[in-house]
Write a protein that holds these residues in place. Structure first.
Motif, mmCIF file in Angstrom:
data_model
loop_
_atom_site.group_PDB
_atom_site.id
_atom_site.type_symbol
_atom_site.label_atom_id
_atom_site.label_comp_id
_atom_site.label_asym_id
_atom_site.label_seq_id
_atom_site.Cartn_x
_atom_site.Cartn_y
_atom_site.Cartn_z
ATOM 1 N N SER A 30 0.807 -1.211 0.000
ATOM 2 C CA SER A 30 0.000 0.000 0.000
ATOM 3 C C SER A 30 0.845 1.267 0.000
ATOM 4 C CB SER A 30 -0.937 0.002 1.211
ATOM 5 O OG SER A 30 -0.189 -0.089 2.410
ATOM 6 N N THR A 31 2.088 1.161 0.504
ATOM 7 C CA THR A 31 2.952 2.345 0.517
ATOM 8 C C THR A 31 3.251 2.816 -0.897
ATOM 9 O OG1 THR A 31 3.981 1.667 2.589
ATOM 10 C CG2 THR A 31 5.175 3.286 1.253
ATOM 11 N N TRP A 32 3.577 1.881 -1.772
ATOM 12 C CA TRP A 32 3.854 2.246 -3.159
ATOM 13 C C TRP A 32 2.607 2.830 -3.822
ATOM 14 C CZ3 TRP A 32 7.329 3.777 -6.263
ATOM 15 C CH2 TRP A 32 8.651 3.323 -6.197
ATOM 16 N N PHE A 33 1.451 2.221 -3.532
ATOM 17 C CA PHE A 33 0.220 2.747 -4.129
ATOM 18 C C PHE A 33 -0.025 4.177 -3.661
ATOM 19 C CE2 PHE A 33 -4.309 3.598 -4.409
ATOM 20 C CZ PHE A 33 -4.625 3.129 -5.670
ATOM 21 N N GLY A 34 0.207 4.430 -2.384
ATOM 22 C CA GLY A 34 0.042 5.779 -1.866
ATOM 23 C C GLY A 34 0.953 6.773 -2.560
ATOM 24 N N PRO A 49 -0.844 9.208 -23.891
ATOM 25 C CA PRO A 49 0.073 8.106 -23.572
ATOM 26 C C PRO A 49 0.229 7.854 -22.076
ATOM 27 C CG PRO A 49 1.308 10.053 -24.252
ATOM 28 C CD PRO A 49 -0.142 10.347 -24.510
ATOM 29 N N THR A 50 0.137 8.914 -21.251
ATOM 30 C CA THR A 50 0.321 8.721 -19.807
ATOM 31 C C THR A 50 -0.834 7.960 -19.178
ATOM 32 O OG1 THR A 50 -0.621 10.925 -19.383
ATOM 33 C CG2 THR A 50 1.769 10.764 -19.543
ATOM 34 N N THR A 51 -1.997 8.004 -19.794
ATOM 35 C CA THR A 51 -3.130 7.194 -19.331
ATOM 36 C C THR A 51 -3.025 5.771 -19.846
ATOM 37 O OG1 THR A 51 -4.575 9.147 -19.280
ATOM 38 C CG2 THR A 51 -5.644 6.990 -19.299
ATOM 39 N N LEU A 52 -2.725 5.616 -21.130
ATOM 40 C CA LEU A 52 -2.679 4.286 -21.741
ATOM 41 C C LEU A 52 -1.605 3.406 -21.120
ATOM 42 C CD1 LEU A 52 -3.706 2.385 -23.969
ATOM 43 C CD2 LEU A 52 -1.989 3.395 -25.491
ATOM 44 N N PHE A 70 4.423 -3.090 -15.391
ATOM 45 C CA PHE A 70 4.636 -4.108 -14.358
ATOM 46 C C PHE A 70 5.668 -3.640 -13.335
ATOM 47 C CE2 PHE A 70 2.858 -6.532 -17.840
ATOM 48 C CZ PHE A 70 2.007 -7.421 -17.213
ATOM 49 N N SER A 71 5.966 -2.366 -13.330
ATOM 50 C CA SER A 71 6.983 -1.809 -12.434
ATOM 51 C C SER A 71 6.376 -0.711 -11.578
ATOM 52 C CB SER A 71 8.147 -1.239 -13.249
ATOM 53 O OG SER A 71 8.957 -0.399 -12.452
ATOM 54 N N SER A 72 6.633 -0.762 -10.271
ATOM 55 C CA SER A 72 6.128 0.262 -9.350
ATOM 56 C C SER A 72 6.732 1.623 -9.662
ATOM 57 C CB SER A 72 6.447 -0.131 -7.903
ATOM 58 O OG SER A 72 5.810 -1.337 -7.542
ATOM 59 N N VAL A 73 8.012 1.636 -10.002
ATOM 60 C CA VAL A 73 8.691 2.898 -10.303
ATOM 61 C C VAL A 73 8.118 3.524 -11.565
ATOM 62 C CG1 VAL A 73 10.896 3.968 -10.916
ATOM 63 C CG2 VAL A 73 10.805 2.215 -9.130
ATOM 64 N N LEU A 74 7.912 2.695 -12.592
ATOM 65 C CA LEU A 74 7.358 3.214 -13.844
ATOM 66 C C LEU A 74 5.924 3.698 -13.657
ATOM 67 C CD1 LEU A 74 8.745 0.661 -16.475
ATOM 68 C CD2 LEU A 74 9.561 2.979 -15.973
ATOM 69 N N MET A 75 5.154 3.024 -12.791
ATOM 70 C CA MET A 75 3.794 3.483 -12.526
ATOM 71 C C MET A 75 3.827 4.836 -11.821
ATOM 72 S SD MET A 75 0.571 2.853 -12.951
ATOM 73 C CE MET A 75 0.205 1.090 -13.107
ATOM 74 N N PHE A 76 4.761 5.021 -10.909
ATOM 75 C CA PHE A 76 4.919 6.320 -10.245
ATOM 76 C C PHE A 76 5.225 7.409 -11.268
ATOM 77 C CE2 PHE A 76 7.691 9.572 -8.456
ATOM 78 C CZ PHE A 76 6.972 9.990 -7.339
ATOM 79 N N LEU A 77 6.135 7.114 -12.194
ATOM 80 C CA LEU A 77 6.503 8.095 -13.221
ATOM 81 C C LEU A 77 5.338 8.378 -14.159
ATOM 82 C CD1 LEU A 77 10.118 6.869 -14.078
ATOM 83 C CD2 LEU A 77 9.454 8.854 -12.687
#
Length: 429
Positions: free
Chosen positions: A273-277, A316-319, A325-332
């Motif tokens: 949950s920390t990463w999701f936050g 593109p940022t929505t798609l 599959f990466s937490s870091v890439l999802m953050f970016l």
């Protein structure tokens, strides 16, 4: 207090009343966003009971939270138009803040699901008095040359409040009960509700003391307040205000898809949950950092280029969020999506403010704020309904909306700022 505000306002280069109003919205934003975290905890704590209409706790939570958004958005055109008719903004803001303070403290006495629904619904109506009148007042205190900057400062403060509330709300609840002077004790939930009440009261005092309506608002009351769908000038097919409202609805829906699919996101990315936050907060971080500079830049270089580029970046940022599959890439990706939204929101408000004739600010600007509110409510519902067909489906849906919004803005919205008069030419005297 006025002297302190005058000292603080200098670095922001805005009217002191705009900064005071922004500070007031930051304070009430802290308290109101508290409830986004506290209400679900309150419902599941066992304190609340009574008739649940056969619904589970999660559905009750969804109803309580979404009712606020739908009522808030639905009443904004009404209150915005009424403030235009009367030619006053400040009384509407004060009525809304008073309602917010009273309903915040009412949670202390709420013991049934029905009472929670009623209180949250009344809060939605109360905030509907605040938003269009506040944005209209900012618009009327600004000029064409600094409207974007004023909108950016206002939105920055508001978002700081909105982001700060959830960050501490859980801690306030979990660390209760609290001992008060005189031997009284209150639990964590009551403490959170009292804090929300105090922040709304602080906002009320700030607006009362530091904010006033410009004389031009009353002088121009009762103008033509209709919002056409088709462009009356014949330049384009659709009216630009209506077009930006639709684009704001699509944008808000796309950015809100992420909010309610935390279990699916965490499972796919194998994260906690920390990463999701952090990923959820990345969007707000970008908004807070960029609203003011982008607002000021659109005063210099024009509104339309920022809106078009922002809608283009939203695609593109929505798609990409549906295929990572990466937490870091999802953050970016979330951070980049926040940049896209920042490029759209303040310039859109400034462009509509440019188009609003005397006495029309509340009516026209409420189209954008209403549409954005509906999008924030529709996004979570859309993702919850679509994620069962595949993780990427909600984001493909959001991308489709972003493409449609981009096409509408590109073809139907014209520039309102004479950039040639505001941008110096190199080598000129």
């Amino acid at each position: 207090m006025r002297r302190l505000v005058e000292r603080l306002v200098a670095p922001f280069a805005v009217d002191r009343r705009v900064l005071a109003l922004a500070g007031a919205r930051m304070a009430d934003g802290i308290g109101n966003s508290f409830l986004i975290i506290v209400i679900p905890l309150y419902v599941t704590s066992g304190v609340v009971g009574g008739t649940a209409f056969g619904l589970g706790e999660s559905m009750i939570i969804g109803l309580v939270l979404s009712l606020f958004g739908f009522l808030n958005s639905s009443f904004q055109p009404v209150t915005g138009r009424l403030s235009d008719r009367i030619g006053r903004r400040k009384p509407f803001i004060l009525v809304g803040l008073a309602g917010l303070a009273m309903t915040n403290v009412a949670y202390v006495f709420a013991e049934t699901y029905v009472s929670l629904l009623v209180i949250r619904g009344l809060q939605g109506v109360s905030v509907a008095f605040i938003i269009p009148s506040s944005v209209a007042l900012v618009n009327e205190l600004a000029t064409t040359g600094d409207r974007g900057g004023n909108m950016g400062v206002y939105n920055t403060f508001r978002l700081v409040g909105f982001g700060a509330g959830p960050a501490v709300a859980g801690a306030v609840v979990s660390r209760g009960p609290y001992a008060l002077p005189g031997g009284a004790v209150i639990d964590g939930f009551d403490a959170a509700f009292y804090i929300a009440t105090i922040t709304a009261t602080i906002s009320y005092v700030m607006v009362t003391v530091l904010v006033s309506d410009p004389e031009s608002t009353a002088a121009n009351a009762g103008a033509d307040l209709s919002i056409p769908i088709l462009d009356r000038s014949g330049t384009n097919l659709l009216d630009p205000v209506f077009t930006l409202g639709v684009a704001s609805l699509f944008m808000a829906t796309a950015i809100a898809l992420f909010a309610t699919i935390q279990p699916q996101v965490n499972a796919r990315l194998e994260q906690g949950s920390t990463w999701f936050g952090l990923q959820f907060a990345a969007f707000i971080i970008a908004q807070v950092a960029l609203q003011t500079p982008i607002g000021r830049a659109c005063d210099r270089y024009g509104r339309r280029p920022f809106i078009v580029v922002g809608m283009l970046l939203l695609v593109p940022t929505t798609l990409v969020q549906g295929f990572l599959f990466s937490s870091v890439l999802m953050f970016l990706a979330r951070l980049s999506q926040g940049i896209a939204a920042a490029m759209v929101f303040a310039p859109s408000l400034a462009l509509v403010g440019d188009l609003a004739g005397p006495g029309e600010s509340g009516s026209k600007l409420s189209v954008l704020t209403m549409a954005f509110g509906y999008g924030i409510a529709l996004g979570p519902l859309s993702s919850g309904a679509l994620v069962g067909y595949g993780f990427e489906v909600p984001f493909v849906f959001g991308t489709t909306l972003a493409v449609l919004g981009l096409a509408l803005v590109y073809t139907q919205v014209e520039e309102t700022l004479e950039t040639s008069a505001s941008v110096p030419v190199v080598g000129s005297d």
